[in-house]
Design a protein around this motif. Structure first.
Motif, PDB file in Angstrom:
ATOM      1  N   PRO A   1       0.822  -1.220   0.000  1.00 61.06           N
ATOM      2  CA  PRO A   1       0.000   0.000   0.000  1.00 61.06           C
ATOM      3  C   PRO A   1       0.852   1.266   0.000  1.00 61.06           C
ATOM      4  O   PRO A   1       1.995   1.269   0.453  1.00 61.06           O
ATOM      5  CB  PRO A   1      -0.799  -0.121   1.304  1.00 61.06           C
TER       6      PRO A   1
ATOM      7  N   GLU B   1      -2.243   7.854   1.214  1.00 58.03           N
ATOM      8  CA  GLU B   1      -3.429   8.378   0.531  1.00 58.03           C
ATOM      9  C   GLU B   1      -3.041   9.445  -0.499  1.00 58.03           C
ATOM     10  O   GLU B   1      -3.598   9.489  -1.597  1.00 58.03           O
ATOM     11  CB  GLU B   1      -4.396   8.973   1.566  1.00 58.03           C
TER      12      GLU B   1
ATOM     13  N   GLU C   1      -0.068   9.752  -2.058  1.00 60.11           N
ATOM     14  CA  GLU C   1       0.610   9.100  -3.186  1.00 60.11           C
ATOM     15  C   GLU C   1      -0.407   8.415  -4.089  1.00 60.11           C
ATOM     16  O   GLU C   1      -0.304   8.484  -5.317  1.00 60.11           O
ATOM     17  CB  GLU C   1       1.616   8.079  -2.659  1.00 60.11           C
ATOM     18  N   GLU C   2      -1.386   7.768  -3.474  1.00 61.60           N
ATOM     19  CA  GLU C   2      -2.428   7.086  -4.242  1.00 61.60           C
ATOM     20  C   GLU C   2      -3.197   8.079  -5.108  1.00 61.60           C
ATOM     21  O   GLU C   2      -3.539   7.778  -6.268  1.00 61.60           O
ATOM     22  CB  GLU C   2      -3.391   6.371  -3.297  1.00 61.60           C
TER      23      GLU C   2
ATOM     24  N   LYS D   1      -3.475   7.613  -9.108  1.00 62.36           N
ATOM     25  CA  LYS D   1      -4.780   7.455  -9.750  1.00 62.36           C
ATOM     26  C   LYS D   1      -5.035   8.559 -10.771  1.00 62.36           C
ATOM     27  O   LYS D   1      -5.550   8.304 -11.866  1.00 62.36           O
ATOM     28  CB  LYS D   1      -5.890   7.461  -8.693  1.00 62.36           C
TER      29      LYS D   1
ATOM     30  N   TYR E   1      -0.098  -6.770  -2.413  1.00 63.36           N
ATOM     31  CA  TYR E   1      -0.650  -5.478  -1.987  1.00 63.36           C
ATOM     32  C   TYR E   1      -1.695  -5.659  -0.896  1.00 63.36           C
ATOM     33  O   TYR E   1      -1.779  -4.875   0.036  1.00 63.36           O
ATOM     34  CB  TYR E   1      -1.269  -4.759  -3.193  1.00 63.36           C
TER      35      TYR E   1
END
Length: 243
Positions: free
Chosen positions: A217, A220, A222-223, A227, A240
């Protein structure tokens, strides 16, 4: 005993740091000793080759030098001239990473061809005196960059680049990016994008591949970057969900 040296101007000492880290990883067992030091106004990486490994070490040195020029020198070549309206500073950095990535394989191949295999390599000398055609190519790329660039155009540009490299993949694990041989890629060290929530995104873009598999993971923030800019080019590996 064979001693191989790589030198750089002292203000580019970070390039020697990159070379030291990358070469010490891939040359484990092939080199007896690594040392980095200043010699006058030059930064020096010195490698003592184990018996019979000289040619192998030269090949790895030349590959890593091509990284330095294709990423660090190109970043510096572009950064003062790429200021499109419509992008903030982080987005401008992402755009420059994408511009580097677009031709990174071709640039690296050309650079390696221009290296003279020897026992001492001067990175800045190679760039200044043997790569004039590459600099002309970069100037040509700059002439096509629009003065206004929207975030959507940036996303489309990244998607186009990665689609061209379909079938190639890197792996992201605990904030680090690895190639298919699971060697740590540290190309952001050759740019100012060493820290920040956009670092992982930039590292994946600079890797010059078509997709990235997340093995653990991410934060948040970085995600959010992954995305927004990479979309379906990000794959969640089995591990993951086990972290």
């Amino acid at each position: 005993m064979e001693i191989l040296k790589v030198t750089e101007s002292e203000h580019n000492v970070s390039n020697i740091v990159y070379l030291y880290g990358g070469l010490s990883e891939v040359l484990n067992g092939a080199a007896r000793n690594f040392s980095a030091y200043n010699e006058g106004k030059r930064s020096v990486l010195e490698i003592e080759a184990a018996g019979g490994y000289g040619e192998l070490i030269r090949g790895e040195i030349e590959d890593k030098i091509s990284d330095v020029i294709a990423v660090n020198y190109k970043y510096n070549f572009f950064v003062g001239q790429v200021h499109p309206l419509g992008l903030n500073e982080i987005q401008r950095g992402i755009l420059i990473s994408a511009l580097i990535s677009a031709d990174i394989d071709e640039d690296k191949k050309y650079i390696v061809k221009k290296v003279s295999s020897e026992n001492e390599y001067a990175v800045d000398g190679l760039f200044n005196f043997r790569l004039s055609a590459l600099k002309r190519k970069w100037e040509n790329v700059l002439s096509y960059i629009p003065k206004t660039f929207s975030v959507e155009q940036l996303k489309d540009f990244i998607a186009f680049i990665m689609e061209e490299k379909a079938g190639t993949r890197v792996f992201a694990d605990k904030g680090k990016v690895y190639d298919v041989h699971f060697r740590n890629m540290r190309r952001t060290l050759l740019t100012p994008r060493v820290y920040g929530d956009d670092k992982l995104l930039n590292e994946i873009i600079l890797s010059g591949v078509g997709e990235a598999e997340l093995l653990s993971p991410v934060s948040e923030a970085e995600e959010g970057y992954l995305k927004e800019y990479l979309g379906d080019k990000i794959i969640l590996g089995k591990s993951y969900f086990c972290n």
